[in-house]
Design a protein around this motif. Structure first.
Motif, PDB file in Angstrom:
ATOM      1  N   ARG A 152       0.926   4.069  -3.121  1.00 52.01           N
ATOM      2  CA  ARG A 152       0.627   5.494  -2.961  1.00 52.01           C
ATOM      3  C   ARG A 152       1.802   6.367  -3.383  1.00 52.01           C
ATOM      4  O   ARG A 152       1.619   7.432  -3.975  1.00 52.01           O
ATOM      5  N   LEU A 204     -12.361   3.022   0.513  1.00 53.43           N
ATOM      6  CA  LEU A 204     -12.703   1.762   1.168  1.00 53.43           C
ATOM      7  C   LEU A 204     -14.207   1.575   1.292  1.00 53.43           C
ATOM      8  O   LEU A 204     -14.679   0.445   1.420  1.00 53.43           O
ATOM      9  N   LEU A 221      -4.384  -1.980  -3.208  1.00 49.22           N
ATOM     10  CA  LEU A 221      -5.349  -2.780  -2.454  1.00 49.22           C
ATOM     11  C   LEU A 221      -5.557  -4.139  -3.101  1.00 49.22           C
ATOM     12  O   LEU A 221      -5.641  -5.160  -2.421  1.00 49.22           O
ATOM     13  N   LEU A 223      -3.336   3.440  -5.610  1.00 43.71           N
ATOM     14  CA  LEU A 223      -3.946   3.007  -4.354  1.00 43.71           C
ATOM     15  C   LEU A 223      -4.868   1.815  -4.594  1.00 43.71           C
ATOM     16  O   LEU A 223      -4.835   0.816  -3.858  1.00 43.71           O
ATOM     17  N   VAL A 238      -4.743   6.112   2.468  1.00 42.41           N
ATOM     18  CA  VAL A 238      -5.871   5.378   1.902  1.00 42.41           C
ATOM     19  C   VAL A 238      -7.135   6.146   2.233  1.00 42.41           C
ATOM     20  O   VAL A 238      -7.519   6.243   3.402  1.00 42.41           O
ATOM     21  N   SER A 239      -7.754   6.710   1.229  1.00 40.63           N
ATOM     22  CA  SER A 239      -8.986   7.445   1.440  1.00 40.63           C
ATOM     23  C   SER A 239     -10.075   6.502   1.950  1.00 40.63           C
ATOM     24  O   SER A 239     -10.333   5.454   1.353  1.00 40.63           O
ATOM     25  N   GLU A 248      -6.426   7.799   9.361  1.00 38.41           N
ATOM     26  CA  GLU A 248      -6.942   8.141   8.038  1.00 38.41           C
ATOM     27  C   GLU A 248      -8.222   8.957   8.103  1.00 38.41           C
ATOM     28  O   GLU A 248      -8.520   9.735   7.195  1.00 38.41           O
ATOM     29  N   LEU A 306       0.827  -1.212   0.000  1.00 32.29           N
ATOM     30  CA  LEU A 306       0.000   0.000   0.000  1.00 32.29           C
ATOM     31  C   LEU A 306       0.857   1.256   0.000  1.00 32.29           C
ATOM     32  O   LEU A 306       0.543   2.243  -0.677  1.00 32.29           O
ATOM     33  N   GLU A 348      -5.810   7.835  -8.466  1.00 33.83           N
ATOM     34  CA  GLU A 348      -5.936   6.915  -7.340  1.00 33.83           C
ATOM     35  C   GLU A 348      -5.770   5.449  -7.765  1.00 33.83           C
ATOM     36  O   GLU A 348      -5.999   4.544  -6.973  1.00 33.83           O
TER      37      GLU A 348
END
Length: 493
Positions: free
Chosen positions: A82, A286, A422, A418, A281-282, A273, A78, A415
């Motif tokens: 990023r 998620l 994931l 990211l 990680v926004s 976060e 992760l 993104e």
């Protein structure tokens, strides 16, 4: 309410686009790197006893030949995903290739346990750089739709094939040339890909980080350091606990402590976060239904198949008394079926949509696991095992490809690192957790045959239950009079 982007198209399926020569070369470079990393997960397994005798490593120390790679390769995914989003994926990918090649050479020519384990750890770190940056280069190079479906289909197939071929190649190379050849093979792969990559791969700074004429703007978003520390520490702790438990069980003090520390750090990561302006990680990412449920599907398909490969390897050698070479042949057929599935899955996705393909893939994989409940000690069971696991690899590959499409669908380019981080974290964790959580049931059972059947039954039940949950969790919403397609947050109505 919005339509799930993974729902099937209302128009007739689109033809698979023809790729230019440059696109094919880019795809070759990115997929070869993924294949190389997947190979590294399994190519050393058969060679461990020979390696230990050569380098003077005890049986307990051999666990670190696997753990030293698994820790950084899963723990830093992760973070590097990023970093690639913020500072450029191409140069990060090239850095990872150089590191992986150098580490593989170090492991090949290792002179003692310390030098070998250092090489393995650096291989894992290189893999953590290569996989998310390579996957995000793939998803940003090939536009969402048939082109990306095809690219991810090829990538997913080679990833599954690499893990399977590693089991076969590891045995063949160790018998013919010694254990060092398994590490040398990885170095050769890296050195083939490395010269091709710089001239082919485009740099991919996100649009939000570019100024006039595409020049990078000076004020870039900063890396979320507290988030990076907590998530990396949490993943490292969990992976250590699970890989150690695979060999020594969950009763050891270090397993219990690192498991608790991992959960605590990941909880702290969620808190961090939720309070930072520029999260690693926004949380909105998620909360996307496609991200949450898609990654669950990926986690289950990887963990359940890695468990089956591990337990069947024991069954074939301990119960049916097959040699390592013969056992490898059983799984070699699985690789052939995976290639076939990889070529067919994009067409299935274009007709059914990624969500339905994911559900069908998990269901099919679970159905073939039910067949393995009929394994016994008779020699004909080798055919049952070979046929069932080979056919199961087809829906398994379909699930791999469709979960990647599900998670990355509708995600902005800035993104994608990211999102693919994931995806690949799910892959690494899935491969890691299956064996300690289920495989231990077979290894600790008084009767290996009964333990094998028990594991296959639980494996099938988990796959079928997950398929049902995803079918409900990713149900399609069709707003009246709207043709928009977007992901809906988890739990929204």
């Amino acid at each position: 309410m919005a339509i799930d982007p993974t729902s099937p198209p209302t128009s007739p399926p689109r033809d698979t686009p023809r790729l230019s020569t440059r696109d094919k070369l880019i795809l070759f470079v990115l997929c070869a790197a993924n294949f190389m990393v997947a190979l590294d997960f399994s190519v050393l397994n058969v060679a461990l006893p020979v390696l230990g005798a050569d380098l003077g490593m005890s049986q307990s120390a051999l666990q670190w030949a696997v753990t030293a790679f698994a820790l950084p390769s899963g723990g830093f995914l992760l973070l590097f995903g990023r970093i690639g989003d913020l500072y450029g994926r191409r140069k990060l990918f090239l850095t990872g290739l150089v590191l992986f090649a150098a580490a593989s050479l170090l492991a090949t020519f290792a002179w003692d346990p310390a030098s070998f384990l250092t090489g393995r750890a650096l291989q894992g770190l290189g893999a953590a750089v290569i996989v998310p940056s390579g996957m995000s280069l793939l998803t940003t190079t090939f536009a969402e739709g048939p082109a990306r479906d095809r690219a991810l289909g090829i990538s997913g197939t080679l990833m599954s094939l690499g893990f399977t071929i590693g089991v076969v190649a590891g045995g063949v190379l160790t018998d013919a040339l010694g254990w060092r050849s398994t590490m040398g093979l990885l170095a050769v792969f890296a050195l083939i890909v490395l010269p091709l990559a710089p001239g082919l791969l485009p740099e991919s700074l996100p649009h939000s980080l570019k100024g006039m004429g595409g020049a990078p703007i000076p004020d870039r978003p900063h890396l979320d350091v507290p988030g990076a520390i907590t998530v990396t520490g949490g993943l490292l702790s969990l992976i250590y606990a699970l890989t150690t438990a695979a060999d020594h069980g969950f009763g050891r003090a270090d397993v219990v402590v690192t498991l608790i520390v991992g959960i605590a750090l990941l909880t702290a990561f969620a808190v961090v976060e939720s309070r930072t302006d520029a999260p690693l990680v926004s949380l909105s990412m998620l909360r996307r239904r496609t991200v949450a449920w898609g990654n669950l599907g990926g986690l289950i398909t990887f963990s359940m198949m890695s468990t089956v490969v591990f337990v069947l390897t024991l069954y074939l050698q301990e119960i049916l008394h097959l040699s390592a070479w013969e056992t490898g042949l059983v799984f070699g057929v699985q690789g052939i079926m995976a290639v076939i599935a990889g070529s067919l899955t994009p067409r299935v996705v274009s007709r059914l949509g990624a969500r339905r393909t994911l559900v069908a893939g998990l269901t099919g994989q679970g159905a073939f696991m039910i067949a393995l409940l009929f394994l016994n000690a008779h020699s004909w069971s080798v055919w049952l095992a070979a046929v069932a696991v080979s056919l199961a690899s087809m829906p398994h590959v379909a699930a791999i490809i469709s979960y990647g499409l599900t998670v990355t669908s509708g995600v902005p380019d800035e993104e994608q690192g990211l999102a693919t981080g994931l995806v690949t974290s799910t892959q690494q964790v899935g491969i890691t957790i299956g064996i300690p959580l289920l495989g231990v049931l077979a290894t600790t059972s008084d009767d290996l045959l009964s333990g094998t059947r028990l594991v296959m039954g639980i494996d099938a039940a988990i796959l079928l239950l997950t398929a049902a949950l995803i079918a409900v969790g990713l149900r399609t919403w069709r707003p009246a009079g709207s043709g928009a397609v977007e992901a809906e947050p988890v739990g929204s109505r």
